[in-house]
Design an enzyme around this catalytic site. Structure first.
Site, PDB file in Angstrom:
ATOM      1  N   ASP A  19     -23.798  15.834  16.077  1.00  0.00           N
ATOM      2  CA  ASP A  19     -23.028  14.622  16.280  1.00  0.00           C
ATOM      3  C   ASP A  19     -23.536  13.971  17.577  1.00  0.00           C
ATOM      4  O   ASP A  19     -24.294  14.612  18.323  1.00  0.00           O
ATOM      5  CB  ASP A  19     -21.564  15.098  16.409  1.00  0.00           C
ATOM      6  CG  ASP A  19     -20.655  14.043  16.928  1.00  0.00           C
ATOM      7  OD1 ASP A  19     -20.613  12.973  16.314  1.00  0.00           O
ATOM      8  OD2 ASP A  19     -19.972  14.276  17.948  1.00  0.00           O
TER       9      ASP A  19
ATOM     10  N   ASP B 233     -21.508  11.020  19.851  1.00  0.00           N
ATOM     11  CA  ASP B 233     -20.489  10.714  20.866  1.00  0.00           C
ATOM     12  C   ASP B 233     -19.590  11.922  21.118  1.00  0.00           C
ATOM     13  O   ASP B 233     -19.025  12.498  20.184  1.00  0.00           O
ATOM     14  CB  ASP B 233     -19.636   9.530  20.414  1.00  0.00           C
ATOM     15  CG  ASP B 233     -20.406   8.238  20.496  1.00  0.00           C
ATOM     16  OD1 ASP B 233     -20.535   7.689  21.592  1.00  0.00           O
ATOM     17  OD2 ASP B 233     -20.922   7.786  19.445  1.00  0.00           O
TER      18      ASP B 233
HETATM   19  O1  LIG Z   1     -19.580  10.866  15.113  1.00  0.00           O
HETATM   20  P1  LIG Z   1     -19.834  10.373  16.491  1.00  0.00           P
HETATM   21  O2  LIG Z   1     -21.279  10.134  16.797  1.00  0.00           O
HETATM   22  O3  LIG Z   1     -19.156  11.206  17.542  1.00  0.00           O
HETATM   23  O4  LIG Z   1     -19.107   8.943  16.531  1.00  0.00           O
HETATM   24  C1  LIG Z   1     -17.683   8.880  16.526  1.00  0.00           C
HETATM   25  C2  LIG Z   1     -17.277   7.537  17.067  1.00  0.00           C
HETATM   26  O5  LIG Z   1     -17.949   7.429  18.327  1.00  0.00           O
HETATM   27  C3  LIG Z   1     -17.792   6.219  19.046  1.00  0.00           C
HETATM   28  O6  LIG Z   1     -16.478   6.186  19.562  1.00  0.00           O
HETATM   29  C4  LIG Z   1     -16.203   7.250  20.453  1.00  0.00           C
HETATM   30  O7  LIG Z   1     -17.063   7.145  21.583  1.00  0.00           O
HETATM   31  C5  LIG Z   1     -16.839   5.990  22.432  1.00  0.00           C
HETATM   32  C6  LIG Z   1     -17.858   6.023  23.553  1.00  0.00           C
HETATM   33  O8  LIG Z   1     -17.775   7.218  24.258  1.00  0.00           O
HETATM   34  C7  LIG Z   1     -15.388   6.017  22.958  1.00  0.00           C
HETATM   35  O9  LIG Z   1     -15.144   4.875  23.761  1.00  0.00           O
HETATM   36  C8  LIG Z   1     -14.416   6.074  21.778  1.00  0.00           C
HETATM   37  O10 LIG Z   1     -13.077   6.246  22.256  1.00  0.00           O
HETATM   38  C9  LIG Z   1     -14.750   7.258  20.853  1.00  0.00           C
HETATM   39  O11 LIG Z   1     -13.937   7.236  19.697  1.00  0.00           O
HETATM   40  C10 LIG Z   1     -18.124   5.036  18.161  1.00  0.00           C
HETATM   41  O12 LIG Z   1     -17.807   3.841  18.832  1.00  0.00           O
HETATM   42  C11 LIG Z   1     -17.448   5.089  16.803  1.00  0.00           C
HETATM   43  O13 LIG Z   1     -17.979   4.067  15.966  1.00  0.00           O
HETATM   44  C12 LIG Z   1     -17.753   6.430  16.143  1.00  0.00           C
HETATM   45  O14 LIG Z   1     -17.121   6.518  14.888  1.00  0.00           O
END
Ligand SMILES: O=P(O)(O)OC[C@H]1O[C@H](O[C@H]2O[C@H](CO)[C@@H](O)[C@H](O)[C@H]2O)[C@H](O)[C@@H](O)[C@@H]1O
Length: 266
Positions: free
Chosen positions: A28, A30
């Site tokens: 993954d 984020d």
């Molecule tokens: O599956 P991932 O790569 O972990 O993506 C999941 C979501 O990640 C992002 O949002 C998350 O990270 C942001 C930056 O750190 C944070 O601000 C937010 O609160 C988190 O939910 C991304 O913007 C989403 O589109 C993804 O689904």
């Protein structure tokens, strides 16, 4: 004997390090590679993590980024050609530089757009951020008061259900997606079927990563993998299943970097 035993992480990663040509590293982005930031556009993969992934992608059978982000953004965040990319929680993949949405999801494009537009109208003025993601919808409530966050979750649940979409709640985000069989687990399966690794590991921190964990286990039960490893990234925000279902629990993105260092120590 106990004193001479290698530490648990080393033991669990032994097969990967000894036989990189038959081993897959799936991750993954984020909260796993990139520290959580206040807004999606502020997130970055640290330079050392990128360098480690670069080395691993040259040595191992496969390194893949399987993200909730749009595929182009996943590609931009990791920034490496030698990595395979799936985006939008497994609804998209990068093929020869082009993003492909899985065909079964296409009939739901308009409904996802409708939800996005409604959320922008209703929740945007309250401070929520509606990300533009095309085939899934993400409403971010990290930076708003708790009651507004609850309103975001209720709104997306209600309207998502009305539109026949599937809704999940992640770290500071509520997301809706087409109700078809696509997720990070189907992405993991597609990669295992294509690359035929002997072993595969997946590292993740949030709700939709559990699909990847569970698919790894099924693949091993079916005999498609000899070995699998679920690396759960512990955080205060993540779902309890990430720790409960993991074989190896690490603390935050620093713990993930340790795993990558171990895999790269050859
Ligand atoms: O599956 P991932 O790569 O972990 O993506 C999941 C979501 O990640 C992002 O949002 C998350 O990270 C942001 C930056 O750190 C944070 O601000 C937010 O609160 C988190 O939910 C991304 O913007 C989403 O589109 C993804 O689904």
């Amino acid at each position: 004997m106990g004193a001479d035993r290698p530490p648990r992480k080393e033991r669990l990663l032994h097969g990967w390090r000894e036989d990189p040509g038959s081993s897959a590293i799936l991750t993954d982005i984020d909260g796993t590679l990139a520290p959580i930031a206040p807004t999606p556009d502020a997130a970055r993969v640290p330079g050392e993590t990128r360098e480690l992934l670069e080395r691993l992608s040259r040595r191992y059978l496969l390194v893949a980024g399987i993200s909730g982000r749009k595929t182009e953004e996943a590609r931009e965040l990791i920034g490496l050609d030698g990595v395979v990319y799936f985006g939008n929680h497994g609804f998209e993949k990068l093929v020869d530089g082009r993003v492909e949405i899985i065909p079964e999801a296409r009939p739901y494009l308009e409904r996802v757009q409708e939800l996005e537009e409604m959320a922008r109208r209703e929740l945007g003025p309250l401070g929520a951020f509606v990300e533009e993601k095309v085939i899934t919808a993400s409403v971010h409530y990290r930076n708003v008061p708790r009651e507004v966050g609850e309103r975001c979750v209720d709104f997306v649940r209600r309207e998502g259900e009305r539109l026949g979409l599937r809704v999940t709640v992640g770290r500071g985000v509520v997301e809706a997606r087409p109700p078809v069989r696509a997720d990070k687990g189907t992405a993991v399966r597609a990669l295992v079927e294509e690359y035929r690794p002997r072993r595969a590991l997946f590292m993740g921190d949030d709700t939709t990563d559990l699909d990847a964990f569970r698919e790894l286990e099924r693949l091993r039960e079916e005999g498609l993998l000899e070995e699998m490893l679920r690396v759960g990234v512990a955080s205060e925000e993540g779902p309890p299943g990430i720790v409960a279902e993991a074989d190896l629990v690490v603390e935050g993105v620093e713990g993930v970097a340790d795993v990558l260092r171990e895999l790269a120590s050859f």
